[in-house]
Design a protein around this motif. Structure first.
Motif, short mmCIF file in Angstrom:
data_model
loop_
_atom_site.label_atom_id
_atom_site.label_comp_id
_atom_site.label_asym_id
_atom_site.label_seq_id
_atom_site.Cartn_x
_atom_site.Cartn_y
_atom_site.Cartn_z
N THR A 126 2.69 -1.93 8.30
CA THR A 126 1.30 -1.47 8.29
C THR A 126 1.22 0.03 8.54
O THR A 126 0.46 0.75 7.87
CB THR A 126 0.48 -2.22 9.35
OG1 THR A 126 0.52 -3.63 9.07
CG2 THR A 126 -0.97 -1.78 9.34
N GLN A 127 1.99 0.52 9.51
CA GLN A 127 1.98 1.95 9.81
C GLN A 127 2.50 2.78 8.64
O GLN A 127 1.94 3.83 8.31
CB GLN A 127 2.81 2.23 11.06
CG GLN A 127 2.30 1.57 12.33
CD GLN A 127 0.90 2.01 12.71
OE1 GLN A 127 0.44 3.07 12.31
NE2 GLN A 127 0.21 1.19 13.48
N LEU A 128 3.56 2.31 8.00
CA LEU A 128 4.09 3.03 6.84
C LEU A 128 3.09 3.03 5.69
O LEU A 128 2.98 4.03 4.95
CB LEU A 128 5.40 2.39 6.39
CG LEU A 128 6.63 2.67 7.27
CD1 LEU A 128 7.81 1.82 6.84
CD2 LEU A 128 6.99 4.16 7.23
N ASN A 129 2.36 1.95 5.54
CA ASN A 129 1.33 1.88 4.51
C ASN A 129 0.26 2.94 4.73
O ASN A 129 -0.22 3.57 3.79
CB ASN A 129 0.70 0.48 4.52
CG ASN A 129 -0.51 0.38 3.61
OD1 ASN A 129 -0.42 0.66 2.42
ND2 ASN A 129 -1.63 0.00 4.17
N LEU A 130 -0.11 3.18 5.99
CA LEU A 130 -1.11 4.19 6.30
C LEU A 130 -0.58 5.61 6.09
O LEU A 130 -1.33 6.52 5.72
CB LEU A 130 -1.58 4.02 7.75
CG LEU A 130 -2.31 2.71 8.06
CD1 LEU A 130 -2.59 2.60 9.55
CD2 LEU A 130 -3.60 2.60 7.27
N LEU A 131 0.73 5.78 6.32
CA LEU A 131 1.33 7.11 6.20
C LEU A 131 1.69 7.48 4.77
O LEU A 131 1.69 8.66 4.41
CB LEU A 131 2.59 7.19 7.07
CG LEU A 131 2.37 7.12 8.58
CD1 LEU A 131 3.69 6.91 9.30
CD2 LEU A 131 1.70 8.40 9.08
N GLU A 132 2.02 6.47 3.95
CA GLU A 132 2.42 6.71 2.57
C GLU A 132 1.54 5.87 1.64
O GLU A 132 2.02 4.97 0.93
CB GLU A 132 3.90 6.33 2.38
CG GLU A 132 4.88 7.10 3.23
CD GLU A 132 5.19 8.47 2.64
OE1 GLU A 132 4.65 8.80 1.56
OE2 GLU A 132 5.98 9.22 3.26
N PRO A 133 0.23 6.14 1.59
CA PRO A 133 -0.69 5.28 0.84
C PRO A 133 -0.38 5.19 -0.65
O PRO A 133 -0.56 4.12 -1.25
CB PRO A 133 -2.06 5.93 1.09
CG PRO A 133 -1.77 7.33 1.50
CD PRO A 133 -0.47 7.27 2.24
N LEU A 181 2.54 5.35 -2.11
CA LEU A 181 3.73 4.52 -2.29
C LEU A 181 3.43 3.04 -2.07
O LEU A 181 3.95 2.17 -2.78
CB LEU A 181 4.83 4.98 -1.33
CG LEU A 181 6.12 4.16 -1.32
CD1 LEU A 181 6.79 4.22 -2.69
CD2 LEU A 181 7.06 4.68 -0.24
N PHE A 182 2.56 2.75 -1.10
CA PHE A 182 2.30 1.37 -0.71
C PHE A 182 1.02 0.81 -1.34
O PHE A 182 0.50 -0.21 -0.90
CB PHE A 182 2.20 1.26 0.81
CG PHE A 182 3.52 1.41 1.51
CD1 PHE A 182 4.22 0.29 1.95
CD2 PHE A 182 4.08 2.65 1.73
CE1 PHE A 182 5.44 0.40 2.59
CE2 PHE A 182 5.29 2.79 2.38
CZ PHE A 182 5.98 1.67 2.80
N GLN A 183 0.53 1.47 -2.37
CA GLN A 183 -0.74 1.09 -2.97
C GLN A 183 -0.77 -0.37 -3.42
O GLN A 183 -1.79 -1.05 -3.30
CB GLN A 183 -1.04 2.01 -4.17
CG GLN A 183 -2.41 1.80 -4.79
CD GLN A 183 -2.68 2.81 -5.89
OE1 GLN A 183 -1.80 3.59 -6.25
NE2 GLN A 183 -3.88 2.79 -6.43
N SER A 184 0.35 -0.87 -3.92
CA SER A 184 0.38 -2.22 -4.47
C SER A 184 0.20 -3.30 -3.41
O SER A 184 -0.19 -4.43 -3.73
CB SER A 184 1.70 -2.46 -5.22
OG SER A 184 2.80 -2.41 -4.33
#
Length: 358
Positions: A104-111, A113-116
């Motif tokens: 979840t934290q990585l998703n917030l930091l790299e939106p 990249l984690f868009q899918s």
């Protein structure tokens, strides 16, 4: 004495915020360093990271399936026994979802990249929530979707209402389900989920037109849909993590320094949030709340284990020891009542942990 305790808690909270700010500063400085840490095996670290995300998602899906079963039992026979069973299943499911904390934290930091997978995470673990957006809260006895008969309760409408005008207008996910099962300050009675089959004279006088408009029945429908949609999203997240366009396939191609900085930033952000939660929890006297809080904290700390591979060998040894000590302390706190002094010790231990990671 109480004033001294409150003052100490405020001092801890202030120092926590200062530490979080210092963490951000340190991360910015590290990001400007072009040299990756040479003894980190980036390929191995990446493989371990994403394997843990897939495993944790599968585990969360399994336990949230148990939660859905317990909710079905509650709706079939609403009584204290089935309500308590559903609440216990919720805690098990919530702890497994907290294992996705690093993702979840990585998703917030790299939106980008984690868009899918972003939408799935939004529907799984959004918080904080506004309880009054769902059901009665405080003096507002007729608030929330439960009482708003102008909104049909179905999958499409709930997704639309989720975060409609504010990110805290949370309708879906594990923390929305928490409010529906526990109510305000854990006061949810099982009678809230008794099915009503006919309109009472009072309800007819209040111009209820259908039995589906009755709060109890709308509350039942809302909780059922929430549990079903949570499980659907977890299954969908599993599929997304295996898909060709999954960030798991893009991440290994990122420069080593970007991977390292992103993971370090995610870890520090997570620990900052844990410290703030601990500071806020410091004055709590409810042993039941404490137990569940520390279970949740243990899960948050456990989720950081795969990140250790993104630190140098020298750093990793110290970090692993500090993390294991904090996890052990949180686990002990979850199974035995905590005094103010014990809470203080745990807060100081995680504070020390944060300093080690910085």
């Amino acid at each position: 004495m109480r004033i001294q305790l409150v003052g100490y808690a405020l001092a801890l909270f202030a120092s926590t915020l200062l530490l979080a700010c210092e963490a951000d500063k340190q991360i910015s400085e590290k990001a400007s360093d072009p040299q990756p840490q040479s003894d980190i095996n980036i390929e191995q670290a990446s493989q371990s990271l994403w394997a843990s995300f897939r495993e944790n998602t599968e585990d969360a899906s399994l336990h949230c399936g148990f939660l859905q079963h317990a909710i079905n039992q509650l709706l079939t026979k609403s009584q204290l026994e089935t309500l308590y069973a559903a609440q216990k299943a919720w805690h098990n499911c919530a702890n497994k979802i907290e294992d996705l904390n690093l993702l979840t934290q990585l998703n917030l930091l790299e939106p980008s990249l984690f868009q899918s997978i972003d939408n799935s995470l939004v529907y799984i673990n959004s918080k904080p929530i506004q309880g009054g957006y769902l059901d009665r809260f405080g003096p507002y006895l007729y608030s929330g979707l439960v009482h708003d008969i102008g909104i049909n309760l179905n999958s499409e409408s709930l997704r639309h209402q989720h975060g409609l005008t504010d990110k805290e207008e949370v309708v879906l996910g594990i923390y929305a389900i928490e409010f529906m099962l526990f109510g305000e300050q854990g006061s949810r009675p099982p009678n809230d989920y008794l099915e009503q089959k006919t309109l009472s004279e009072t309800q007819q006088h209040q111009q209820f037109r259908s039995i589906d408009e009755v709060p109890n029945n709308r509350r039942r429908q809302l909780l059922l849909l929430q549990s079903q949609l949570l499980n659907q999203e977890l299954l969908l997240l599993q599929e997304k993590l295996q898909a060709d366009k999954s960030p798991a396939n893009v991440w290994p191609k990122l420069p080593a320094r970007q991977q390292i900085n992103s993971v370090h930033n995610a870890v520090t952000t997570s620990l900052s949030q844990s410290l703030i939660q601990l500071s806020q929890n410091y004055s709590t006297n409810n042993e039941t709340i404490d137990s569940y809080f520390f279970e949740n904290l243990h899960a948050q700390l456990y989720s950081l284990n795969p990140a250790l591979n993104y630190y140098s060998t020298h750093e990793r040894q110290a970090l692993k020891q500090a993390l294991e000590q904090a996890q052990s302390l949180a686990h002990k706190a979850s199974i035995s009542p905590q005094t103010k002094t014990q809470k203080q010790q745990l807060l100081e231990k995680i504070y020390t942990l944060m300093q080690v990671f910085i």
